[in-house]
Design a protein around this motif. Structure first.
Motif, PDB file in Angstrom:
ATOM      1  N   MET A   1       0.844  -1.213   0.000  1.00  0.00           N
ATOM      2  CA  MET A   1       0.000   0.000   0.000  1.00  0.00           C
ATOM      3  C   MET A   1       0.868   1.247   0.000  1.00  0.00           C
ATOM      4  SD  MET A   1      -3.011   1.285   0.054  1.00  0.00           S
ATOM      5  CE  MET A   1      -3.689   2.899   0.313  1.00  0.00           C
ATOM      6  N   ASP A   2       0.580   2.194  -0.856  1.00  0.00           N
ATOM      7  CA  ASP A   2       1.308   3.448  -0.920  1.00  0.00           C
ATOM      8  C   ASP A   2       0.925   4.319   0.274  1.00  0.00           C
ATOM      9  OD1 ASP A   2       1.380   6.216  -3.322  1.00  0.00           O
ATOM     10  OD2 ASP A   2       2.600   5.775  -1.542  1.00  0.00           O
ATOM     11  N   LYS A   3       1.856   4.499   1.208  1.00  0.00           N
ATOM     12  CA  LYS A   3       1.551   5.257   2.415  1.00  0.00           C
ATOM     13  C   LYS A   3       1.336   6.733   2.125  1.00  0.00           C
ATOM     14  CE  LYS A   3       1.933   1.533   4.845  1.00  0.00           C
ATOM     15  NZ  LYS A   3       0.747   0.872   5.379  1.00  0.00           N
ATOM     16  N   ALA A   4       1.681   7.158   0.906  1.00  0.00           N
ATOM     17  CA  ALA A   4       1.399   8.547   0.528  1.00  0.00           C
ATOM     18  C   ALA A   4      -0.088   8.832   0.554  1.00  0.00           C
ATOM     19  CB  ALA A   4       1.957   8.842  -0.858  1.00  0.00           C
ATOM     20  N   LEU A   5      -0.898   7.753   0.578  1.00  0.00           N
ATOM     21  CA  LEU A   5      -2.348   7.917   0.707  1.00  0.00           C
ATOM     22  C   LEU A   5      -2.690   8.741   1.936  1.00  0.00           C
ATOM     23  CD1 LEU A   5      -5.326   7.189   0.085  1.00  0.00           C
ATOM     24  CD2 LEU A   5      -4.982   5.103   1.403  1.00  0.00           C
ATOM     25  N   LEU A   6      -1.833   8.645   2.943  1.00  0.00           N
ATOM     26  CA  LEU A   6      -2.116   9.341   4.189  1.00  0.00           C
ATOM     27  C   LEU A   6      -1.995  10.859   4.050  1.00  0.00           C
ATOM     28  CD1 LEU A   6      -0.276   7.004   6.707  1.00  0.00           C
ATOM     29  CD2 LEU A   6      -2.668   6.996   6.045  1.00  0.00           C
ATOM     30  N   HIS A   7      -1.543  11.337   2.926  1.00  0.00           N
ATOM     31  CA  HIS A   7      -1.333  12.777   2.775  1.00  0.00           C
ATOM     32  C   HIS A   7      -2.036  13.345   1.546  1.00  0.00           C
ATOM     33  CE1 HIS A   7       1.548  12.362   5.978  1.00  0.00           C
ATOM     34  NE2 HIS A   7       2.139  11.399   5.303  1.00  0.00           N
ATOM     35  N   LYS A   8      -2.907  12.574   0.931  1.00  0.00           N
ATOM     36  CA  LYS A   8      -3.612  13.078  -0.235  1.00  0.00           C
ATOM     37  C   LYS A   8      -4.931  12.351  -0.387  1.00  0.00           C
ATOM     38  CE  LYS A   8      -1.318   9.943  -3.505  1.00  0.00           C
ATOM     39  NZ  LYS A   8      -0.472   9.857  -4.705  1.00  0.00           N
ATOM     40  N   LYS A   9      -5.707  12.747  -1.377  1.00  0.00           N
ATOM     41  CA  LYS A   9      -6.984  12.104  -1.623  1.00  0.00           C
ATOM     42  C   LYS A   9      -6.762  10.688  -2.155  1.00  0.00           C
ATOM     43  CE  LYS A   9      -7.325  13.969  -6.321  1.00  0.00           C
ATOM     44  NZ  LYS A   9      -8.088  14.815  -7.250  1.00  0.00           N
ATOM     45  N   LEU A  10      -7.805   9.922  -2.154  1.00  0.00           N
ATOM     46  CA  LEU A  10      -7.736   8.578  -2.729  1.00  0.00           C
ATOM     47  C   LEU A  10      -7.414   8.669  -4.219  1.00  0.00           C
ATOM     48  CD1 LEU A  10     -10.930   6.924  -1.211  1.00  0.00           C
ATOM     49  CD2 LEU A  10      -8.581   6.229  -0.749  1.00  0.00           C
ATOM     50  N   PRO A  11      -6.616   7.748  -4.735  1.00  0.00           N
ATOM     51  CA  PRO A  11      -6.451   7.685  -6.188  1.00  0.00           C
ATOM     52  C   PRO A  11      -7.814   7.531  -6.855  1.00  0.00           C
ATOM     53  CG  PRO A  11      -4.860   6.274  -5.090  1.00  0.00           C
ATOM     54  CD  PRO A  11      -5.804   6.752  -4.033  1.00  0.00           C
ATOM     55  N   ARG A  12      -8.018   8.200  -7.984  1.00  0.00           N
ATOM     56  CA  ARG A  12      -9.335   8.213  -8.637  1.00  0.00           C
ATOM     57  C   ARG A  12      -9.846   6.798  -8.887  1.00  0.00           C
ATOM     58  NH1 ARG A  12     -12.398  11.627 -11.979  1.00  0.00           N
ATOM     59  NH2 ARG A  12     -14.332  10.518 -12.388  1.00  0.00           N
ATOM     60  N   GLU A  13      -8.985   5.926  -9.383  1.00  0.00           N
ATOM     61  CA  GLU A  13      -9.419   4.558  -9.683  1.00  0.00           C
ATOM     62  C   GLU A  13      -9.898   3.839  -8.429  1.00  0.00           C
ATOM     63  OE1 GLU A  13      -7.580   0.426 -11.596  1.00  0.00           O
ATOM     64  OE2 GLU A  13      -6.488   2.316 -11.783  1.00  0.00           O
ATOM     65  N   THR A  14      -9.166   4.058  -7.333  1.00  0.00           N
ATOM     66  CA  THR A  14      -9.557   3.431  -6.064  1.00  0.00           C
ATOM     67  C   THR A  14     -10.887   3.989  -5.560  1.00  0.00           C
ATOM     68  OG1 THR A  14      -7.238   3.114  -5.447  1.00  0.00           O
ATOM     69  CG2 THR A  14      -8.859   3.032  -3.670  1.00  0.00           C
ATOM     70  N   ALA A  15     -11.027   5.314  -5.594  1.00  0.00           N
ATOM     71  CA  ALA A  15     -12.266   5.940  -5.127  1.00  0.00           C
ATOM     72  C   ALA A  15     -13.457   5.469  -5.940  1.00  0.00           C
ATOM     73  CB  ALA A  15     -12.140   7.462  -5.202  1.00  0.00           C
ATOM     74  N   ASP A  16     -13.283   5.365  -7.257  1.00  0.00           N
ATOM     75  CA  ASP A  16     -14.376   4.914  -8.116  1.00  0.00           C
ATOM     76  C   ASP A  16     -14.780   3.476  -7.791  1.00  0.00           C
ATOM     77  OD1 ASP A  16     -14.301   7.358  -9.349  1.00  0.00           O
ATOM     78  OD2 ASP A  16     -13.323   6.647 -11.186  1.00  0.00           O
ATOM     79  N   LYS A  17     -13.793   2.637  -7.541  1.00  0.00           N
ATOM     80  CA  LYS A  17     -14.078   1.237  -7.203  1.00  0.00           C
ATOM     81  C   LYS A  17     -14.810   1.133  -5.874  1.00  0.00           C
ATOM     82  CE  LYS A  17     -11.769  -3.222  -6.512  1.00  0.00           C
ATOM     83  NZ  LYS A  17     -10.440  -3.927  -6.490  1.00  0.00           N
ATOM     84  N   LEU A  18     -14.362   1.897  -4.885  1.00  0.00           N
ATOM     85  CA  LEU A  18     -15.025   1.875  -3.578  1.00  0.00           C
ATOM     86  C   LEU A  18     -16.439   2.444  -3.667  1.00  0.00           C
ATOM     87  CD1 LEU A  18     -12.119   3.040  -1.225  1.00  0.00           C
ATOM     88  CD2 LEU A  18     -12.880   0.702  -1.702  1.00  0.00           C
ATOM     89  N   ALA A  19     -16.640   3.443  -4.521  1.00  0.00           N
ATOM     90  CA  ALA A  19     -17.964   4.042  -4.683  1.00  0.00           C
ATOM     91  C   ALA A  19     -18.967   3.016  -5.202  1.00  0.00           C
ATOM     92  CB  ALA A  19     -17.891   5.233  -5.621  1.00  0.00           C
ATOM     93  N   ILE A  20     -18.517   2.160  -6.094  1.00  0.00           N
ATOM     94  CA  ILE A  20     -19.403   1.100  -6.598  1.00  0.00           C
ATOM     95  C   ILE A  20     -19.816   0.177  -5.454  1.00  0.00           C
ATOM     96  CG2 ILE A  20     -19.499  -0.944  -8.077  1.00  0.00           C
ATOM     97  CD1 ILE A  20     -17.654   0.563 -10.026  1.00  0.00           C
ATOM     98  N   THR A  21     -18.873  -0.131  -4.578  1.00  0.00           N
ATOM     99  CA  THR A  21     -19.179  -0.970  -3.416  1.00  0.00           C
ATOM    100  C   THR A  21     -20.177  -0.284  -2.497  1.00  0.00           C
ATOM    101  OG1 THR A  21     -16.968  -1.945  -3.503  1.00  0.00           O
ATOM    102  CG2 THR A  21     -18.191  -2.216  -1.453  1.00  0.00           C
ATOM    103  N   VAL A  22     -20.013   1.023  -2.288  1.00  0.00           N
ATOM    104  CA  VAL A  22     -20.969   1.776  -1.465  1.00  0.00           C
ATOM    105  C   VAL A  22     -22.378   1.649  -2.033  1.00  0.00           C
ATOM    106  CG1 VAL A  22     -21.668   4.088  -0.719  1.00  0.00           C
ATOM    107  CG2 VAL A  22     -19.264   3.418  -0.590  1.00  0.00           C
ATOM    108  N   MET A  23     -22.517   1.825  -3.327  1.00  0.00           N
ATOM    109  CA  MET A  23     -23.829   1.716  -3.962  1.00  0.00           C
ATOM    110  C   MET A  23     -24.402   0.309  -3.797  1.00  0.00           C
ATOM    111  SD  MET A  23     -24.462   4.770  -5.130  1.00  0.00           S
ATOM    112  CE  MET A  23     -25.626   4.752  -6.494  1.00  0.00           C
TER     113      MET A  23
END
Length: 426
Positions: free
Chosen positions: A1-23
């Motif tokens: 896991m890229d720990k740089a995640l802790l200092h920026k927004k989610l990568p677009r591809e990751t956010a889109d994938k998680l959004a599908i799961t939310v729905m």
């Protein structure tokens, strides 16, 4: 896991994938309803219990810690990476109004749940616990009193609530017993506010502003305070064909004139620093005969503003005007205040932080006020609190037509991540 995640927004591809799961999760939980063909999930029902259990099972798939408190609220925790009592809380409510929508409330539980699962699955944790709570009751549709779940964790639970009765004659105490809870232990649900860094609630806007501005999200700077009244105008019923116009005591004529003036006065505040919203949502005419002069009219009044003083001044003026109209028509007034809630301001520093996040993600650093009540109102009394609004189609809420889009969920997940990583930590 890229720990740089802790200092920026989610990568677009990751956010889109998680959004599908939310729905998908929102759709799944919509199946837990007590009325076939409708979204109807009320406090302490079997459907509430099934929802709590499912949320726990989904969380446990990612080895997250789960528990249900003594008020029936469901909790999920991403453990901190060190020994600490510090926590942030994200959440909303799992109950619905009868024949409601799939996203009001539950979105604010499911979205952070999916985010925590993502963190856990990728070995990301923080110097503090990150908790998600699904409050069992916000709407008040079963027992009439609202915000029961958040009141319990805030130490605001009222002992008299145990005697509240639903439409089937079941008391709240009995319902808790059937749910597997003990009403005498509700106080155990109270949290220690000294250990809470922030409470953050994601919620659909329930209004049209974001759609009109073509924006997916906004910060929230406060929640309007509301006062409600039951008003009765007593005149004199009479035959429609025999009582001269100049001799009538027509309660409906006076009520109608006042409602029109009320609406115009509220519209005139649109450009004020603190606008007022005024609504007459209920009107009962007695005796209600087609050939009978209305002898009595009962009406409701709901007035809201983000500023209590502006709201109260408006109410005083309009009630004085109603008294003048009643006197002019020879009517008697009965007035009862049935509800009052003070306006709540979100934590200034966190609202500024969330507004900055919104600006970074959308290009427009927007903060709106909420005209509807939320669990955040109760939490704001004890811990630093802020909210994030997400666009909903047509501003429709509490309705089967409630609709959101996956793209907006994706942006919301990035906003939650940025707030947790860059703002709460700082």
């Amino acid at each position: 896991m890229d720990k740089a995640l802790l200092h920026k927004k989610l990568p677009r591809e990751t956010a889109d994938k998680l959004a599908i799961t939310v729905m998908e999760y929102c759709e799944l939980l919509a199946g837990y309803t007590q009325t076939q063909g409708q979204m109807d999930r009320r406090y302490l029902t079997p459907e509430h219990k099934r929802t709590n259990n499912k949320i726990a099972l989904l969380a446990q798939e990612s080895h997250l810690h789960t528990w249900q408190d003594q008020a029936g609220n469901q909790w999920v925790r991403l453990q901190a990476n060190q020994e600490t009592n510090q926590r942030i809380i994200l959440g909303s409510h799992t109950d619905t109004v009868p024949n409601g929508g799939k996203y009001d409330g539950i979105l604010g539980v499911v979205a952070p749940l999916v985010l925590l699962k993502h963190f856990a699955d990728n070995g990301v944790c923080f110097d503090f616990h990150v908790d998600v709570v699904g409050f069992g009751d916000e709407e008040g549709t079963r027992f009439g009193a609202t915000l029961l779940g958040s009141s319990a964790i805030s130490g605001k639970w009222k002992s008299k609530w145990r005697e509240l009765v639903d439409e089937n004659g079941v008391t709240l105490a009995q319902a808790m017993h059937s749910f597997g809870l003990d009403v005498s232990k509700v106080s155990e649900a109270q949290i220690d506010s000294n250990h809470v860094l922030a409470y953050l609630e994601l919620h659909i806007e329930q209004g049209p502003v974001l759609e009109e501005k073509n924006l997916p999200i906004s910060a929230v700077n406060g929640i309007a305070g509301a006062r409600r009244f039951a008003i009765t105008l007593e005149g004199k019923a009479g035959h429609a064909g025999t009582v001269p116009m100049g001799s009538r005591q027509d309660s409906l004529v006076a009520a109608s004139q006042w409602i029109v003036e009320l609406n115009k006065a509220a519209q005139n505040t649109i450009t004020d620093e603190y606008p007022v919203l005024a609504t007459v949502g209920k009107l009962e005419v007695y005796p209600g005969g087609v050939n009978v002069i209305p002898g009595s009219v009962g009406l409701s009044l709901d007035v809201r503003s983000i500023n209590d003083s502006a709201r109260d001044t408006f109410i005083t003026d309009k009630l004085e005007r109603l008294e003048c109209l009643a006197n002019a028509h020879g009517l008697r007034i009965e007035l009862e205040e049935t509800h009052t809630a003070q306006a709540v301001s979100c934590d200034t520093s966190f609202t500024e932080a969330m507004t900055e996040v919104v600006g970074l993600l959308t290009g427009t650093p927007l903060a709106l006020s909420s005209g509807a009540g939320h669990d955040a109102m109760v939490l704001a009394e004890i811990v630093p609190t802020t909210m994030l609004f997400m666009r909903c189609e047509g501003g429709i809420s509490h309705n089967p037509k409630e609709s959101i889009c996956t793209e907006d969920v994706s942006v919301s997940l990035s906003a939650l991540t940025m707030f947790i990583n860059e703002k709460v930590v700082i």
